[in-house]
Every structure is written in C-alpha cells, then in structure tokens.
Write an enzyme that holds these catalytic residues in place. Structure first.
Site, PDB file in Angstrom:
ATOM      1  N   ASN A 261      -2.629  17.071 -21.475  1.00 23.52           N
ATOM      2  CA  ASN A 261      -2.939  15.995 -22.416  1.00 23.52           C
ATOM      3  C   ASN A 261      -3.147  16.502 -23.836  1.00 23.52           C
ATOM      4  O   ASN A 261      -3.692  15.784 -24.680  1.00 23.52           O
ATOM      5  CB  ASN A 261      -4.188  15.236 -21.950  1.00 23.52           C
ATOM      6  CG  ASN A 261      -3.928  14.442 -20.691  1.00 23.52           C
ATOM      7  OD1 ASN A 261      -2.980  13.676 -20.618  1.00 23.52           O
ATOM      8  ND2 ASN A 261      -4.760  14.643 -19.683  1.00 23.52           N
TER       9      ASN A 261
ATOM     10  N   LYS B 206       5.226  22.221 -16.106  1.00 25.71           N
ATOM     11  CA  LYS B 206       4.494  21.085 -15.544  1.00 25.71           C
ATOM     12  C   LYS B 206       4.298  21.254 -14.042  1.00 25.71           C
ATOM     13  O   LYS B 206       3.223  20.973 -13.514  1.00 25.71           O
ATOM     14  CB  LYS B 206       5.222  19.766 -15.841  1.00 25.71           C
ATOM     15  CG  LYS B 206       4.455  18.556 -15.302  1.00 25.71           C
ATOM     16  CD  LYS B 206       4.494  17.349 -16.177  1.00 25.71           C
ATOM     17  CE  LYS B 206       3.495  16.300 -15.685  1.00 25.71           C
ATOM     18  NZ  LYS B 206       3.581  15.042 -16.411  1.00 25.71           N
TER      19      LYS B 206
ATOM     20  N   ARG C  77       0.813  -1.235   0.000  1.00 20.50           N
ATOM     21  CA  ARG C  77       0.000   0.000   0.000  1.00 20.50           C
ATOM     22  C   ARG C  77       0.836   1.269   0.000  1.00 20.50           C
ATOM     23  O   ARG C  77       0.363   2.333   0.390  1.00 20.50           O
ATOM     24  CB  ARG C  77      -0.981   0.027   1.173  1.00 20.50           C
ATOM     25  CG  ARG C  77      -1.948  -1.138   1.207  1.00 20.50           C
ATOM     26  CD  ARG C  77      -3.108  -0.916   2.156  1.00 20.50           C
ATOM     27  NE  ARG C  77      -3.938  -2.107   2.255  1.00 20.50           N
ATOM     28  CZ  ARG C  77      -3.810  -3.020   3.225  1.00 20.50           C
ATOM     29  NH1 ARG C  77      -2.905  -2.847   4.159  1.00 20.50           N
ATOM     30  NH2 ARG C  77      -4.600  -4.068   3.241  1.00 20.50           N
TER      31      ARG C  77
END
Lengths: 373, 373
Positions: A253, A235, A129
């Site tokens: 995108n 970014k 996890r």
C-alpha cells in the site's frame, strides 16, 4: 496446485497459497487461445463480467476462447469507472447470475481493469457464498497489481474498498496485447503500481524502470513483459507470506494512504487510482524523509520517476478551508488505521518498506508542501 | 483454538475447524456475565447489532457485560424480520461502522435471531474484508442452528441466502434464559431445526424429542439445555467435517429445499423460516417414501412430531394456476441445484441422510399431496 503448470508460452508466476495456489500466465495473445482456459474447474456455465469500454474490444474474443469449454457463456456489461464500484453495480452481477439461474459451479471471468476485477472477485466470493473466478486483466494496473492476490472489494461513500473479501482467483491471464489499446492516461496509472515495487522491495528494479521508462511508455513488448513479470513476482512473494494482510502485505500500500485520500476527496473517478498512488508515493517518500529514513535526493528521485511516467506529482487541494484537516480525516478512515492512528507505509531508500505512524504536524507539513511542490 | 476452554458454567460444545475453531457456551444467564465475554480478540471498540424487538429486552444487558472489555460499545438497531434481510439493511451496519470510524479490529456482536446473526456475520466477513464477530443468539432457531457453523448471508429478490460468505464467529454464547421471552410461534419455529437433527443423524435424539415435546414447548430448562446442546453437537460434527458444504454439510438442509420455496413463494416473512422447514421436512420425508427409502409409517411419524411442535404440516398453494411448476421453478434456484437439477436431502429412516435428485413428476406428486394432506 489447482492445475498442471503447463505454460501456454510466455512467462508464468506462481502464487503459492497452499490449496489456494494459482498461476499468472503472461504472454501476448492469450485472450485468443482457447487452450489458455483449459484445466479450470469444470462447469457448464461461464459468466463474463466486463465494462462498456472493454466489451467492444475483447468480449467476443474471450467468448470464442471460452466456447469450447462451456455449454453456455453469459456476460454482463457494467458501466466503466471507479464511480461505479458500488453495491448497485455489483448487484447487476447478482441479478444476471440469478436471472439466468446460475448455480454454484458457475465460473466468473473478470475481463477489464481493476474495478471490474475487484467487483467480479467480490461477486464470486459472495454469490452462493463462493463460486470460482478467473482474472483476465486488460489494463497495466490490473495486470501488475489488482488482479493478483485476492483482494476484492467495492467502495462505500465513506471509504474506498471498505466492503469486500480476500478471495483468490483460479488463474490470472495477462494478455500483454491488450495493453496496446490502453489510453495513455491508463498506461501511466498502471506504471505507478510498477514503480511502487522498486522502493518497497527491489532497488535494482527501480533502476531498471528508470532506464526503461521510454520503452515502457512506448509499450515496447519486451519491456512490458519484464515489467509485468517482475511486478507479479514481487507481489507473489509478499502475498505468499501474508495472504490476509496481517503484517507484511501492507507494504504493497505504499503511496495508497495519501492516494486514497486524494481519490475520496476529489470524488471517485476524478483522479485515476494510479494517478493518486503516483502522487501518494511522492508524499509518502517526503514523509519518509521528514521521519529521517531517506534524504531529499531520494525524494527527488521518486518524484522524477513518477513524473517521467506521466503522473501528477503535485497533490490536489481537497478543502479550500482546512486542507490538512481534510486529508487527515480522510486518511483516518484508511483500513490500516488503528484506534484513530494512521499507519503509513514508509521507505528506507534501500528497497525496504516499514509501517509507521507519524505526528499529525509532520504529516500536515508534507501535505502542505505537496500541494505546492 | 482461539482461547482457553474455561467453561463459564453450563455446557460447552467445540466447533473444530483448525485455526478457525471456537466454542459454543450454553447456559442460562450468560448475557449478564461479563466473564463470558473475556478472552475475545482485543479491541477498543465493540459494535452490537440487534433488532427493534430484541433491543428493548437485552441490548442494555449485553452492553453492561461488554463495558469492562471495550473502551466504546456502539450499537445499531435493525428492523426485525426476514423481509429486512437485504442489502439495504446490511448497509446500515456498514454506515454505522464507518460513521463511527471503526477500524478492522472492531468486534461485532450479533444479538438476536437468525436474521440478525446471518447479517451481522456477513457484515463482519465483508467489512474491511473481515473483522471478528461473536454470536449471541436469542432465539431457539439461532441457538441450535443458524449461529453455529459460519454460514452468513442476505437474501436476493430471486432467492434466499444467495449472497453471503462462510465466515466463522469467534464464539457463540447461547443464553438459555433468553428463550423465556420467545413468542410461542418462534419457539415452534426453532423446534423445527431441533427435530431436523434426528432423522438426518441420530434416531435416539428423535425418540427423545418425541418423548419430551411437552417439556420443550413448556420451556423446561433441563429439556431446553439438552435440546440445544445435542443439536449443537450434531451440527459441530457435520461442520467440522465439511466447513464449506462441499458434500456432507448439505444434509443439514433437510426440509430446506421445499422450505425455501415456501418462504420465497409466500414472500419472505409470511412464514417463519422454521415453519417452512417444518413443513418442508414432511415433504422431503414424503419424497423419501416415494423414492423407496422409508415407509409411510415414517412419513406419519415425522408429520406427527412436526405437528406436535406446533408447526404447519400442510404446504401452501403458491400459485393458483400451476402450483407444481411454481414450486419447481423456485426450487431450481436452490443453492444445492446443479445444472438445473434440484438436489434433495432425503432420509433413510435409520438416522442417515442422502443427497439425491428426483424426477419432476414424482416431486410434483409430493407437492400436490402436501397441499391437501
């Protein structure tokens, strides 16, 4: 912030995400500097994940730099290529971790391009996890895009990056010297993601790219350093505002909606991701023109810079029967789609992107035109 | 908080995790109440994930209650059992989602026990990097433990729950009426997790459990309601302080270190998780005694209440050769282990748990004693 921001020389960009903040170090030669790897979460075991193309070049060098920091440095070498971005390959990382009885303090290092980074990141997110991981991107595409921002994933036969997690690395180390060994085709693919940042965020950067395309393709160190740094800055700004892509982040995108259809339709690996994105940006700009956002001169400008980067600008025919329908059905599987409506990232010609739907008929015209133009 | 806390009748427990907060509704008959499912994130498609044991009992009823809220209610039925808590089974959820062109607004509903809940939660965490999900636990074990707190996972051949995510549901709906159809053995398995909360957090609750074991095993509605509510309250308190198990939360694993070894060693599914935890609690209490934390009378007390719940108290022999070594090697793979040292959850007899290592020799004595006692 996870560590003192002591630059190891070169440039540094911060991804500001509160307690998940981290920095991107950008310099030539980082891979060989043990001090570039200090200050990471303490652990006795490190696991390098890489592929069979990168391993002969850089595995031993990274291992040497990690040796002072970890009692044991393990590694797993995956087959290279987008076609292997699958559960089966991912599971080899889990097998290696569990086979060596690694615990949840183990730090993973992604040494390679976008596929290695995406898979290592998802493995780190899911192993017990969540264990820490570090990105050591060795391709231009990974340095300017995929290693930054915490998107991790594997592909599913029905769609790209469909299974994954938002999971941030502890650090990104961009060794510009690794770009010297990059095949020409991979360099061009990386330039697609560099070009992307212009039309969506910074027209001055697009001007700079156009002026310096020769230097970039010749891997001029100063030009590469600027391209990587400015890409990461843009970014970082976008991801800092929208980590989990609830809105703004989707503009990153640009070119990817058409691009993913090309990649899936051609079979993963036939076109490099960056090649599909390059062609996809031309298609998305064409759609922007048909939607009245930019003029044809801007379409020609984007087409020219993509072409100058050594990237394909003519879209492939995915189905000899109904090519448009094939593109549309692949694009409907895009993660940005909602209730069957494809959401495109369009550009306005002034350095801004916007998310928008478009009539199938108009999209179909763009596809048809792009397959011959 | 994600919604107005308008109780639908019955009890309500809040898991306070800032913007990831949610509530657990506890009442008989919730499954048939459409209003219990209002106020969830809006979406046009819901996907129910269940198993082939639960589907004939409750699938249509849940579907009816969801019908007013979603344009389409899909479902996928998995094979029942811990042995199927694998990637292959998980992938059937992804296949179903992508096959139906589901988008990232799709809401998943986990209808079943712990295995269904853990797998659906991990599928929700990973599908398109995260879609909302709701827990509708139909076993006692899932209602009092596994559906609450956001631990999701699948098993790996080398260890239980090794691959997963911390990912919180939008809501947990515990319909107490579903416990009426639970096989006796599953009821006992669930009681193991109820008993657990006593020694680690609330000795008065342990007293209550001992006094009401008859009523609990007879499924007396008032006794069940209290057991579920108090268990969820304790779990909510612990998880609210330590969502990602960086410390405190590990106490919820009382009995699980030995228990996981039993489950893995016997082959997943041979012992129910709750059975292994029941036996594991006796072993962990025995270890607590050997480490000087509790007296033998307390060991006998825990053994008695576990036995009264209908659970096994004698540990299985996992290896006819070197049984102790087999247990130890399985336990070293536990997620709480660090640098090869097994970390046990021990109890002090006063309602407190503590994390601690123990010499292999002492652990070995506990294992040997537990296999005959």
């Amino acid at each position: 912030m996870r560590r003192d921001l002591s630059p190891v020389g070169g440039e540094q960009v911060i991804i500001d995400l509160g307690e998940r903040s981290y920095c991107i170090d950008i310099a030539a030669g980082l891979l060989d500097r043990a001090d570039a790897f200090s200050g990471l979460p303490s652990a006795s075991v490190a696991m390098i994940v890489t592929n069979d193309t990168v391993a002969p070049l850089y595995l031993e060098r990274l291992r040497s730099s990690l040796a002072p920091h970890y009692r044991t440095v393990l590694h797993v070498v995956l087959p290279d290529g987008e076609a292997f971005k699958t559960w089966e390959t991912l599971n080899r990382i889990f097998d290696a971790l569990l086979g060596a009885a690694c615990d949840r303090k183990t730090v993973l290092f992604a040494l390679g391009g976008g596929v290695v980074g995406d898979m290592t990141g998802f493995a780190a997110a899911a192993f017990m996890r969540g264990v820490p991981f570090v990105q050591v991107p060795t391709t231009l595409l990974a340095q300017v895009d995929s290693s930054v921002g915490g998107k991790t994933a594997i592909n599913h036969p029905l769609g790209k990056n469909m299974i994954g997690a938002f999971y941030q690395p502890q650090r990104v180390l961009c060794d510009l010297a690794t770009l010297d060994t990059l095949p020409e085709r991979e360099l061009s693919a990386g330039l697609a993601e560099v070009i992307k940042y212009g039309p969506i965020a910074d027209m001055a950067f697009l001007d700079w790219i156009e002026r310096n395309m020769g230097a970039l393709r010749a891997r001029d160190p100063r030009a590469m350093a600027h391209a990587v740094k400015r890409s990461c800055q843009i970014k970082a700004e976008v991801v800092g505002q929208d980590e989990r892509e609830s809105g703004l982040r989707a503009i990153l995108n640009f070119g990817h909606t058409f691009g993913h259809a090309i990649e899936a339709g051609m079979g993963y690996g036939a076109w490099l991701h960056g090649e599909a994105v390059g062609c996809g940006m031309v298609m998305a700009t064409r759609l922007s023109a048909r939607m009245g956002l930019v003029d044809n001169a801007f379409v020609e400008r984007i087409k020219a810079v993509v072409e100058a980067a050594g990237l394909p600008v003519r879209a492939p025919v995915l189905d000899e029967g109904d090519n448009v329908a094939r593109y549309l059905s692949l694009m409907r599987l895009d993660k940005k789609s909602e209730a069957g409506e494809i959401r495109f990232v369009l550009v306005d010609g002034g350095g801004k992107a916007l998310m928008q739907g478009a009539p199938d008929a108009v999209v179909g015209e763009v596809i048809a035109e792009s397959c011959v133009a």
